[in-house]
Design a protein around this motif. Structure first.
Motif, short mmCIF file in Angstrom:
data_model
loop_
_atom_site.label_atom_id
_atom_site.label_comp_id
_atom_site.label_asym_id
_atom_site.label_seq_id
_atom_site.Cartn_x
_atom_site.Cartn_y
_atom_site.Cartn_z
N LYS A 90 0.92 -1.24 0.10
CA LYS A 90 -0.04 0.21 0.14
C LYS A 90 0.84 1.29 -0.01
O LYS A 90 1.96 1.34 0.59
CB LYS A 90 -1.08 0.05 1.16
N ALA A 91 0.58 2.11 -0.81
CA ALA A 91 0.98 3.58 -0.79
C ALA A 91 2.38 3.48 -1.40
O ALA A 91 3.16 4.54 -0.67
CB ALA A 91 0.72 4.32 0.71
N GLN A 92 2.79 2.76 -2.10
CA GLN A 92 4.13 2.75 -2.49
C GLN A 92 4.14 2.63 -4.12
O GLN A 92 5.33 2.37 -4.56
CB GLN A 92 4.85 1.43 -2.19
N GLY A 93 3.30 3.12 -4.74
CA GLY A 93 3.16 3.16 -6.19
C GLY A 93 3.31 4.83 -6.43
O GLY A 93 4.19 5.42 -5.97
N LEU A 94 2.82 5.17 -7.68
CA LEU A 94 3.06 6.81 -8.05
C LEU A 94 2.08 7.49 -7.59
O LEU A 94 1.36 7.23 -6.80
CB LEU A 94 2.68 6.78 -9.54
N ARG A 95 2.69 8.76 -7.52
CA ARG A 95 2.04 9.97 -6.51
C ARG A 95 1.45 10.73 -7.83
O ARG A 95 1.94 11.05 -8.73
CB ARG A 95 2.91 11.00 -5.83
N ASP A 96 0.62 11.53 -7.48
CA ASP A 96 0.05 12.68 -8.30
C ASP A 96 0.23 13.99 -7.75
O ASP A 96 0.62 14.16 -6.74
CB ASP A 96 -1.51 12.31 -8.94
N ARG A 97 -0.37 15.01 -8.42
CA ARG A 97 -0.21 16.16 -8.26
C ARG A 97 -0.88 16.76 -7.05
O ARG A 97 -0.67 17.74 -6.29
CB ARG A 97 -0.39 17.28 -9.23
N HIS A 98 -2.20 15.77 -6.96
CA HIS A 98 -2.93 16.32 -5.65
C HIS A 98 -2.52 15.33 -4.27
O HIS A 98 -3.47 15.47 -3.33
CB HIS A 98 -4.19 15.87 -6.04
N GLY A 99 -1.53 14.67 -4.20
CA GLY A 99 -1.13 13.94 -3.11
C GLY A 99 -1.79 12.63 -2.98
O GLY A 99 -1.26 11.74 -1.85
N ASN A 100 -2.58 12.04 -4.06
CA ASN A 100 -2.93 10.83 -4.00
C ASN A 100 -1.66 9.89 -4.25
O ASN A 100 -1.01 10.23 -5.07
CB ASN A 100 -3.88 10.65 -5.05
N VAL A 101 -1.63 8.46 -3.67
CA VAL A 101 -0.65 7.82 -3.95
C VAL A 101 -1.33 6.22 -4.32
O VAL A 101 -2.13 6.01 -3.64
CB VAL A 101 -0.03 7.53 -2.80
N GLY A 102 -0.70 5.68 -5.31
CA GLY A 102 -1.05 4.38 -5.52
C GLY A 102 -0.14 3.28 -4.93
O GLY A 102 0.49 3.68 -3.94
N ASP A 103 -0.79 1.90 -5.08
CA ASP A 103 0.02 0.89 -4.68
C ASP A 103 0.95 0.09 -5.54
O ASP A 103 0.94 0.41 -6.81
CB ASP A 103 -1.14 0.06 -4.07
N ILE A 104 1.90 -0.75 -5.11
CA ILE A 104 2.64 -1.55 -5.88
C ILE A 104 1.72 -2.89 -5.54
O ILE A 104 1.57 -3.45 -4.68
CB ILE A 104 4.00 -1.82 -5.39
N LEU A 105 1.54 -3.48 -6.79
CA LEU A 105 0.79 -4.80 -6.93
C LEU A 105 1.85 -5.96 -7.43
O LEU A 105 2.48 -5.54 -8.79
CB LEU A 105 -0.22 -4.81 -7.67
N MET A 106 2.18 -6.72 -6.99
CA MET A 106 2.95 -7.87 -7.54
C MET A 106 2.18 -9.09 -7.53
O MET A 106 1.65 -9.83 -6.67
CB MET A 106 4.05 -8.09 -6.27
N ARG A 107 2.24 -9.62 -8.51
CA ARG A 107 1.67 -11.05 -9.05
C ARG A 107 2.89 -12.04 -9.14
O ARG A 107 3.91 -12.01 -9.58
CB ARG A 107 1.14 -10.84 -10.73
N VAL A 108 2.89 -12.88 -7.96
CA VAL A 108 3.76 -14.01 -7.71
C VAL A 108 3.39 -15.36 -8.68
O VAL A 108 2.34 -15.78 -8.86
CB VAL A 108 3.89 -14.36 -6.32
N THR A 109 4.51 -15.75 -9.32
CA THR A 109 4.52 -17.05 -9.90
C THR A 109 5.50 -17.95 -9.37
O THR A 109 6.57 -17.61 -9.13
CB THR A 109 4.86 -16.66 -11.43
N ALA A 110 4.98 -19.18 -9.24
CA ALA A 110 5.91 -20.27 -8.57
C ALA A 110 7.06 -20.57 -9.55
O ALA A 110 6.71 -20.86 -10.63
CB ALA A 110 4.77 -21.47 -8.10
N VAL A 111 8.09 -20.89 -8.87
CA VAL A 111 9.09 -21.37 -9.55
C VAL A 111 9.54 -22.67 -9.11
O VAL A 111 9.98 -22.69 -7.89
CB VAL A 111 10.45 -20.50 -9.65
N ILE A 112 9.49 -23.88 -9.74
CA ILE A 112 9.83 -25.19 -9.38
C ILE A 112 11.50 -25.29 -9.38
O ILE A 112 12.05 -24.91 -10.66
CB ILE A 112 9.16 -26.35 -10.01
N PRO A 113 12.26 -25.98 -8.54
CA PRO A 113 13.54 -26.00 -8.52
C PRO A 113 13.94 -27.26 -9.57
O PRO A 113 12.84 -27.96 -9.76
CB PRO A 113 14.10 -26.76 -6.95
N ASP A 114 15.06 -26.91 -10.06
CA ASP A 114 15.47 -27.92 -11.11
C ASP A 114 15.79 -29.27 -10.53
O ASP A 114 15.61 -30.26 -11.37
CB ASP A 114 16.86 -27.33 -11.64
#
Length: 129
Positions: A90-114
């Motif tokens: 939360k509140a780690q995304g972009l900011r606008d001129r009015h002080g609003n702040v977006g979020d960082i959204l992370m889509r996780v994908t599984a990695v299976i070991p070799d």
């Protein structure tokens, strides 16, 4: 000519800078914001894909993610997180001129070991439903 680019500028935004063009006229600048290879933008939110070890998705983990400015942020992966789950900082995304702040959204994908130990594979087979 030096200009100040305001925070939260969007692709296609136009700004008039009064009196700084040759002869004292106004300079009109239309901005182009180029896409980033790591981040997708949705309004003020930034979206990224993260490849996470299947073990960290099963057991949970604390991971470090760098934002656009290179600052390190800590994200919690809850135990039993499914691949393709979207986690939010939360509140780690972009900011606008009015002080609003977006979020960082992370889509996780599984990695299976070799390589997985044969004993672990047998235990997984035994508990597979």
């Amino acid at each position: 000519v030096e200009i100040e680019i305001p925070i939260g500028i969007n692709d296609g935004d136009t700004i008039r800078y009064h009196g700084i063009a040759p002869g004292g006229g106004d300079l009109i600048v239309q901005f182009r914001v180029h896409p980033d290879s790591t981040w997708e933008r949705n309004g003020l939110d930034l979206i990224t894909e993260l490849s996470i070890s299947i073990w960290d998705l099963i057991l949970g983990a604390e991971i470090t993610v760098k934002n656009l400015l290179g600052n390190e942020l800590v994200a919690q992966i809850p135990p039993m997180t499914q691949s393709r789950t979207v986690l939010r900082l939360k509140a780690q995304g972009l900011r606008d001129r009015h002080g609003n702040v977006g979020d960082i959204l992370m889509r996780v994908t599984a990695v299976i070991p070799d390589r997985i130990e044969p004993e672990l594979l047998e235990a997984i087979k035994k508990h597979k439903k």
